[in-house]
Design a protein around this motif. Structure first.
Motif, PDB file in Angstrom:
ATOM      1  N   MET A   1       0.752  -1.168  -0.125  1.00 23.13           N
ATOM      2  CA  MET A   1       0.039  -0.053  -0.036  1.00 23.13           C
ATOM      3  C   MET A   1       1.108   1.452  -0.080  1.00 23.13           C
ATOM      4  O   MET A   1       2.032   1.123   0.574  1.00 23.13           O
ATOM      5  N   THR A   2       0.392   2.187  -0.744  1.00 23.39           N
ATOM      6  CA  THR A   2       1.121   3.660  -0.953  1.00 23.39           C
ATOM      7  C   THR A   2       0.348   4.529  -0.336  1.00 23.39           C
ATOM      8  O   THR A   2      -1.009   4.447  -0.691  1.00 23.39           O
ATOM      9  N   LEU A   3       0.669   5.636   0.266  1.00 25.36           N
ATOM     10  CA  LEU A   3       0.007   6.693   0.857  1.00 25.36           C
ATOM     11  C   LEU A   3       0.259   7.973  -0.033  1.00 25.36           C
ATOM     12  O   LEU A   3       1.452   8.316  -0.264  1.00 25.36           O
ATOM     13  N   PHE A   4      -0.600   8.543  -0.485  1.00 20.88           N
ATOM     14  CA  PHE A   4      -0.530   9.729  -1.208  1.00 20.88           C
ATOM     15  C   PHE A   4      -1.210  10.812  -0.441  1.00 20.88           C
ATOM     16  O   PHE A   4      -2.343  10.704  -0.002  1.00 20.88           O
ATOM     17  N   THR A   5      -0.405  11.904  -0.209  1.00 22.23           N
ATOM     18  CA  THR A   5      -0.828  13.268   0.345  1.00 22.23           C
ATOM     19  C   THR A   5      -0.328  14.429  -0.471  1.00 22.23           C
ATOM     20  O   THR A   5       0.462  14.320  -1.017  1.00 22.23           O
ATOM     21  N   PHE A  10       3.449  20.471  -2.976  1.00 24.57           N
ATOM     22  CA  PHE A  10       4.192  19.226  -3.613  1.00 24.57           C
ATOM     23  C   PHE A  10       3.302  17.950  -3.398  1.00 24.57           C
ATOM     24  O   PHE A  10       2.506  18.041  -2.407  1.00 24.57           O
ATOM     25  N   VAL A  11       3.409  16.775  -3.835  1.00 20.36           N
ATOM     26  CA  VAL A  11       2.600  15.407  -3.679  1.00 20.36           C
ATOM     27  C   VAL A  11       3.748  14.962  -2.827  1.00 20.36           C
ATOM     28  O   VAL A  11       5.041  14.509  -3.148  1.00 20.36           O
ATOM     29  N   ARG A  12       3.357  14.131  -1.735  1.00 22.89           N
ATOM     30  CA  ARG A  12       4.064  13.231  -1.165  1.00 22.89           C
ATOM     31  C   ARG A  12       3.499  11.923  -1.310  1.00 22.89           C
ATOM     32  O   ARG A  12       2.330  11.664  -1.134  1.00 22.89           O
ATOM     33  N   ILE A  13       4.417  10.872  -1.392  1.00 23.65           N
ATOM     34  CA  ILE A  13       4.390   9.456  -1.457  1.00 23.65           C
ATOM     35  C   ILE A  13       4.896   8.706  -0.397  1.00 23.65           C
ATOM     36  O   ILE A  13       6.104   8.772  -0.648  1.00 23.65           O
ATOM     37  N   ASP A  14       4.232   7.982   0.301  1.00 22.01           N
ATOM     38  CA  ASP A  14       4.972   6.999   1.346  1.00 22.01           C
ATOM     39  C   ASP A  14       4.775   5.644   0.816  1.00 22.01           C
ATOM     40  O   ASP A  14       3.555   5.413   0.744  1.00 22.01           O
ATOM     41  N   VAL A  15       5.821   5.437   0.495  1.00 19.45           N
ATOM     42  CA  VAL A  15       6.081   3.757  -0.073  1.00 19.45           C
ATOM     43  C   VAL A  15       5.921   3.034   1.208  1.00 19.45           C
ATOM     44  O   VAL A  15       6.871   3.104   2.182  1.00 19.45           O
ATOM     45  N   GLU A  16       4.906   2.114   1.588  1.00 17.93           N
ATOM     46  CA  GLU A  16       4.979   1.244   2.779  1.00 17.93           C
ATOM     47  C   GLU A  16       5.322  -0.131   2.420  1.00 17.93           C
ATOM     48  O   GLU A  16       4.764  -0.484   1.333  1.00 17.93           O
ATOM     49  N   GLY A  17       5.887  -0.973   2.942  1.00 20.54           N
ATOM     50  CA  GLY A  17       6.426  -2.161   2.860  1.00 20.54           C
ATOM     51  C   GLY A  17       7.850  -2.041   2.612  1.00 20.54           C
ATOM     52  O   GLY A  17       8.492  -1.259   2.414  1.00 20.54           O
ATOM     53  N   GLU A  18       8.439  -3.248   3.075  1.00 21.37           N
ATOM     54  CA  GLU A  18       9.822  -3.416   3.059  1.00 21.37           C
ATOM     55  C   GLU A  18      10.528  -3.779   1.618  1.00 21.37           C
ATOM     56  O   GLU A  18      11.723  -3.773   1.431  1.00 21.37           O
ATOM     57  N   PRO A  26       4.150  -3.431 -10.279  1.00 26.98           N
ATOM     58  CA  PRO A  26       3.127  -3.311 -10.932  1.00 26.98           C
ATOM     59  C   PRO A  26       1.856  -2.677 -10.155  1.00 26.98           C
ATOM     60  O   PRO A  26       1.018  -1.726 -10.861  1.00 26.98           O
ATOM     61  N   THR A  27       1.695  -3.027  -9.145  1.00 30.81           N
ATOM     62  CA  THR A  27       0.708  -2.431  -8.163  1.00 30.81           C
ATOM     63  C   THR A  27       1.049  -0.781  -7.910  1.00 30.81           C
ATOM     64  O   THR A  27       0.187  -0.011  -7.923  1.00 30.81           O
ATOM     65  N   LEU A  28       2.377  -0.606  -7.337  1.00 35.46           N
ATOM     66  CA  LEU A  28       2.518   0.676  -7.172  1.00 35.46           C
ATOM     67  C   LEU A  28       2.437   1.811  -8.441  1.00 35.46           C
ATOM     68  O   LEU A  28       2.213   2.685  -8.356  1.00 35.46           O
ATOM     69  N   VAL A  50      11.659   0.650   2.849  1.00 36.57           N
ATOM     70  CA  VAL A  50      11.889  -0.123   1.789  1.00 36.57           C
ATOM     71  C   VAL A  50      13.486  -0.527   2.130  1.00 36.57           C
ATOM     72  O   VAL A  50      14.331   0.166   2.345  1.00 36.57           O
ATOM     73  N   ARG A  51      13.563  -1.891   2.439  1.00 40.68           N
ATOM     74  CA  ARG A  51      14.806  -2.516   2.764  1.00 40.68           C
ATOM     75  C   ARG A  51      15.257  -3.369   1.612  1.00 40.68           C
ATOM     76  O   ARG A  51      16.487  -3.474   1.546  1.00 40.68           O
ATOM     77  N   PHE A  52      14.592  -3.486   0.323  1.00 38.69           N
ATOM     78  CA  PHE A  52      15.150  -4.301  -0.772  1.00 38.69           C
ATOM     79  C   PHE A  52      14.483  -3.398  -1.921  1.00 38.69           C
ATOM     80  O   PHE A  52      13.117  -3.163  -2.067  1.00 38.69           O
ATOM     81  N   LEU A  53      15.227  -2.956  -2.896  1.00 37.44           N
ATOM     82  CA  LEU A  53      14.832  -2.622  -4.198  1.00 37.44           C
ATOM     83  C   LEU A  53      15.519  -3.232  -5.246  1.00 37.44           C
ATOM     84  O   LEU A  53      16.661  -3.555  -5.254  1.00 37.44           O
ATOM     85  N   ASP A  54      14.708  -3.659  -6.275  1.00 38.67           N
ATOM     86  CA  ASP A  54      15.315  -4.104  -7.449  1.00 38.67           C
ATOM     87  C   ASP A  54      15.256  -3.217  -8.735  1.00 38.67           C
ATOM     88  O   ASP A  54      14.600  -2.111  -8.854  1.00 38.67           O
TER      89      ASP A  54
END
Length: 117
Positions: A1-5, A10-18, A26-28, A50-54
């Protein structure tokens, strides 16, 4: 899930999940396409959890950059050391503006030159 405010200017996007990888990218991307205003000028993406990014996750961030106004600014805040290494290894640290904290990123988006990396 991602939070948009919508913050002031500006637009803030908080990427939730590790993980920001092929399983969630694809969901993001769909959430970005659905929730972003057209051609935003300033966007802050907080990836502090985020602890892992590919490469697929990086691709979503590149897609976000392409969705923005041509003169816009994308600030990425809170990248963990392992995630920062991927940005550096791929040369994407020259494409994205990385900040240690969301406070530094917000200052840069507000035009405070001393906050820029």
């Amino acid at each position: 899930m991602t939070l948009f405010t919508q913050e002031s200017g500006f637009v803030r996007i908080d990427v939730e999940g590790e993980r920001l990888d092929a399983a969630v990218a694809p969901t993001l991307k769909a959430e970005l396409e659905k929730n972003l205003p057209p051609r935003p000028e300033k966007v802050l993406v907080d990836i502090s959890g985020v602890r892992f990014l590919d490469s697929t996750g990086l691709g979503v961030l590149v897609s976000l950059l392409k969705m923005m106004d041509s003169g816009g600014m994308l600030a990425i805040a809170g990248a963990q050391p392992v995630v920062q290494r991927l940005f550096k290894l791929t040369g994407m640290d020259r494409v994205f503006r990385l900040f240690d904290t969301d406070v530094e990123a917000m200052a840069a988006l507000a035009g405070d030159a001393s906050a820029a990396n």
